[in-house]
Design a protein around this motif. Structure first.
Motif, PDB file in Angstrom:
ATOM      1  N   PRO A 253       0.833  -1.205   0.000  1.00 39.21           N
ATOM      2  CA  PRO A 253       0.000   0.000   0.000  1.00 39.21           C
ATOM      3  C   PRO A 253       0.871   1.259   0.000  1.00 39.21           C
ATOM      4  CG  PRO A 253       0.142  -0.868   2.214  1.00 39.21           C
ATOM      5  CD  PRO A 253       0.854  -1.862   1.332  1.00 39.21           C
ATOM      6  N   ASP A 254       0.242   2.393  -0.248  1.00 43.97           N
ATOM      7  CA  ASP A 254       0.987   3.646  -0.337  1.00 43.97           C
ATOM      8  C   ASP A 254       1.827   3.920   0.915  1.00 43.97           C
ATOM      9  OD1 ASP A 254       0.299   4.713  -2.924  1.00 43.97           O
ATOM     10  OD2 ASP A 254      -1.738   5.002  -2.164  1.00 43.97           O
ATOM     11  N   GLY A 255       1.306   3.574   2.079  1.00 47.44           N
ATOM     12  CA  GLY A 255       1.997   3.891   3.322  1.00 47.44           C
ATOM     13  C   GLY A 255       3.341   3.212   3.479  1.00 47.44           C
ATOM     14  N   THR A 256       3.504   2.047   2.889  1.00 50.95           N
ATOM     15  CA  THR A 256       4.771   1.309   3.000  1.00 50.95           C
ATOM     16  C   THR A 256       5.398   1.023   1.643  1.00 50.95           C
ATOM     17  OG1 THR A 256       3.561  -0.799   3.029  1.00 50.95           O
ATOM     18  CG2 THR A 256       4.075   0.217   5.169  1.00 50.95           C
ATOM     19  N   LEU A 257       4.920   1.698   0.629  1.00 53.09           N
ATOM     20  CA  LEU A 257       5.429   1.463  -0.729  1.00 53.09           C
ATOM     21  C   LEU A 257       6.866   1.974  -0.838  1.00 53.09           C
ATOM     22  CD1 LEU A 257       4.378   0.378  -3.490  1.00 53.09           C
ATOM     23  CD2 LEU A 257       3.885   2.759  -4.095  1.00 53.09           C
ATOM     24  N   PRO A 258       7.825   1.114  -1.185  1.00 54.82           N
ATOM     25  CA  PRO A 258       9.214   1.574  -1.318  1.00 54.82           C
ATOM     26  C   PRO A 258       9.385   2.469  -2.535  1.00 54.82           C
ATOM     27  CG  PRO A 258       9.022  -0.720  -1.989  1.00 54.82           C
ATOM     28  CD  PRO A 258       7.687  -0.334  -1.436  1.00 54.82           C
ATOM     29  N   ASP A 259      10.461   3.226  -2.548  1.00 53.21           N
ATOM     30  CA  ASP A 259      10.675   4.205  -3.626  1.00 53.21           C
ATOM     31  C   ASP A 259      10.862   3.545  -4.981  1.00 53.21           C
ATOM     32  OD1 ASP A 259      10.438   6.312  -1.897  1.00 53.21           O
ATOM     33  OD2 ASP A 259      12.600   6.619  -1.666  1.00 53.21           O
ATOM     34  N   GLY A 260      11.639   2.475  -5.051  1.00 50.32           N
ATOM     35  CA  GLY A 260      11.897   1.843  -6.339  1.00 50.32           C
ATOM     36  C   GLY A 260      12.548   2.798  -7.320  1.00 50.32           C
ATOM     37  N   LEU A 261      12.045   2.834  -8.530  1.00 49.21           N
ATOM     38  CA  LEU A 261      12.619   3.672  -9.587  1.00 49.21           C
ATOM     39  C   LEU A 261      12.592   5.150  -9.236  1.00 49.21           C
ATOM     40  CD1 LEU A 261      13.778   3.696 -12.505  1.00 49.21           C
ATOM     41  CD2 LEU A 261      11.414   3.884 -13.321  1.00 49.21           C
ATOM     42  N   MET A 262      11.666   5.575  -8.396  1.00 51.39           N
ATOM     43  CA  MET A 262      11.582   6.987  -8.018  1.00 51.39           C
ATOM     44  C   MET A 262      12.872   7.474  -7.366  1.00 51.39           C
ATOM     45  SD  MET A 262       8.814   8.970  -5.554  1.00 51.39           S
ATOM     46  CE  MET A 262       9.641   8.494  -4.015  1.00 51.39           C
ATOM     47  N   ALA A 263      13.572   6.596  -6.674  1.00 50.88           N
ATOM     48  CA  ALA A 263      14.831   6.967  -6.043  1.00 50.88           C
ATOM     49  C   ALA A 263      15.872   7.379  -7.073  1.00 50.88           C
ATOM     50  CB  ALA A 263      15.353   5.809  -5.199  1.00 50.88           C
ATOM     51  N   VAL A 264      15.706   6.913  -8.306  1.00 48.14           N
ATOM     52  CA  VAL A 264      16.654   7.229  -9.379  1.00 48.14           C
ATOM     53  C   VAL A 264      16.172   8.408 -10.213  1.00 48.14           C
ATOM     54  CG1 VAL A 264      17.781   6.324 -11.459  1.00 48.14           C
ATOM     55  CG2 VAL A 264      17.419   4.835  -9.466  1.00 48.14           C
ATOM     56  N   THR A 265      14.894   8.427 -10.556  1.00 46.82           N
ATOM     57  CA  THR A 265      14.371   9.451 -11.460  1.00 46.82           C
ATOM     58  C   THR A 265      13.876  10.696 -10.735  1.00 46.82           C
ATOM     59  OG1 THR A 265      12.110   8.563 -11.444  1.00 46.82           O
ATOM     60  CG2 THR A 265      13.662   7.638 -13.062  1.00 46.82           C
ATOM     61  N   GLY A 266      13.522  10.550  -9.451  1.00 45.05           N
ATOM     62  CA  GLY A 266      12.937  11.667  -8.717  1.00 45.05           C
ATOM     63  C   GLY A 266      11.504  11.947  -9.086  1.00 45.05           C
ATOM     64  N   ASN A 267      10.919  11.095  -9.902  1.00 43.14           N
ATOM     65  CA  ASN A 267       9.546  11.281 -10.378  1.00 43.14           C
ATOM     66  C   ASN A 267       8.603  10.491  -9.477  1.00 43.14           C
ATOM     67  OD1 ASN A 267       7.098  11.323 -11.754  1.00 43.14           O
ATOM     68  ND2 ASN A 267       8.049  11.089 -13.778  1.00 43.14           N
TER      69      ASN A 267
END
Length: 370
Positions: A253-267
């Motif tokens: 769920p959103d509350g525990t969703l890890p960053d994944g690709l967002m950690a790289v793209t910032g999106n």
């Protein structure tokens, strides 16, 4: 007379070394190299062509614990050939204690598919990817300059580097490892032989293949497993175009969703996105997902069938895939029958490539001098 012969031998060896160094890099194309046309286009960097010399060097480096700071861990420690170059763990052990953040990925068919590597896409080439684990303090914890000193101290490695690229450098180390990984091609499974007209699938496997390839559409009574929407038809990995090879597949769920690709793209639209792995040899690469949370293929199918967790970035391809929408919105998932899920698993087993898992040309060169 003995002294004269010894002196002559030394002169010959010295002359050979000077001649060998003067030759510089050689460029012998890898013999009998062919790529399955159904896998589609691929590209190799112009400054790192596929040569026998580069492959041989990369193979030695891949299996050599000299790449780690304490000389006990090699690339092969977390990427075992018999397990399609995974390690059979949910998460690999960290040198500093505990475990690493992600599961060890299979290294099959890296010539194709997405142009980003690692579960979170932090590397944009195999050359870049090759050096990251070496220097990571929890993986191999090696100072790259110290590694170059060690490699240059080896007569064997100086010779292998000279023939493949010239000098012993970090850049050439990355190139050699990338070449070896590009040649980890899996294309002789039962499914491949079926595609070539040299094998027949059982009725259950064929049913699973059709479900794998189909997106469910209740309007025309088309049942499907929706697998192909994220796993390309022949490679069974993520698609190459844009970032289609990364997806949020409904694990958290959103509350525990890890960053994944967002950690790289910032999106923020990429939060929870992880690399879609190849399903080649999937039957031997358990446990599954980026964090190894599922132990069996049955657990994976249960997740997609009725265990999808909704979050803001959940893939719409997963959200809309439903074989029984009239049953109400309380359960999100494929809602297939047990027989259908068993058929898909039977098809997934046809992706096991025993030749790839046992090919001596991809094995440890330090075992029996193979």
């Amino acid at each position: 007379m003995l002294l004269s012969l010894t002196a002559a031998a030394l002169v010959f060896v010295a002359a050979w070394v000077v001649w060998d160094r003067a030759r510089g890099p050689t460029a012998t194309p890898i013999a009998d190299f062919s790529a399955p046309f159904v896998f589609g286009r691929f590209s190799v960097p112009a400054d790192n062509p596929l040569t026998q010399e580069a492959f041989a060097l990369g193979r030695h480096l891949f299996y050599d614990p000299i790449l780690s700071g304490n000389n006990t861990v090699s690339c092969a420690s977390c990427h075992l050939q018999a397990l399609a170059f995974t390690d059979g763990r949910a998460k690999s052990p960290a040198l500093s204690g505990g475990v690493l953040e992600f599961s060890s990925m299979s290294l099959a068919n890296l010539l194709w598919g997405q142009e980003r590597f690692f579960w979170d896409g932090r590397a944009t080439s195999l050359e870049e990817q090759a050096l990251i684990p070496i220097q990571h303090p929890d993986e191999m914890d090696q100072d790259i300059d110290a590694l170059m000193v060690e490699l240059r101290a080896s007569i064997k490695y100086r010779r292998m580097f000279r023939r493949a690229y010239g000098d012993v450098t970090a850049e050439n180390t990355a190139k050699a490892l990338a070449t070896f990984m590009r040649m980890l091609i899996s294309s002789d499974s039962k499914y491949d032989r079926y595609l070539r007209g040299k094998a027949r699938l059982t009725a259950q496997e064929e049913h699973g293949r059709k479900l794998f390839m189909a997106h469910p559409d209740t309007k025309v009574s088309l049942r499907g497993g929706n697998c192909i929407d994220c796993h390309s038809q022949f490679l069974t990995s993520g698609f190459r175009d844009a970032l289609d090879g990364f997806s949020n597949n409904g694990l958290d769920p959103d509350g525990t969703l890890p960053d994944g690709l967002m950690a790289v793209t910032g999106n923020s639209a990429h939060k929870g996105f992880f690399k879609v792995p190849t399903l080649r040899n999937i039957a031997v690469t358990a446990p599954y997902m980026h964090d190894g949370r599922f132990k069996t293929l049955e657990e994976v199918m249960d997740h997609y069938n009725d265990g999808i967790v909704v979050s803001d970035t959940l893939s719409p391809l997963i959200l809309e895939a439903d074989n029984a929408p009239d049953n109400g919105p309380d359960t999100i998932g494929l809602r297939m029958t047990p027989e259908e899920m068993a058929a898909i698993i039977a098809f997934l087993h046809t992706l096991t490539d025993e030749v790839f898992l046992t090919n001596p040309q991809l094995s440890n060169p330090f075992d029996g001098d193979t």
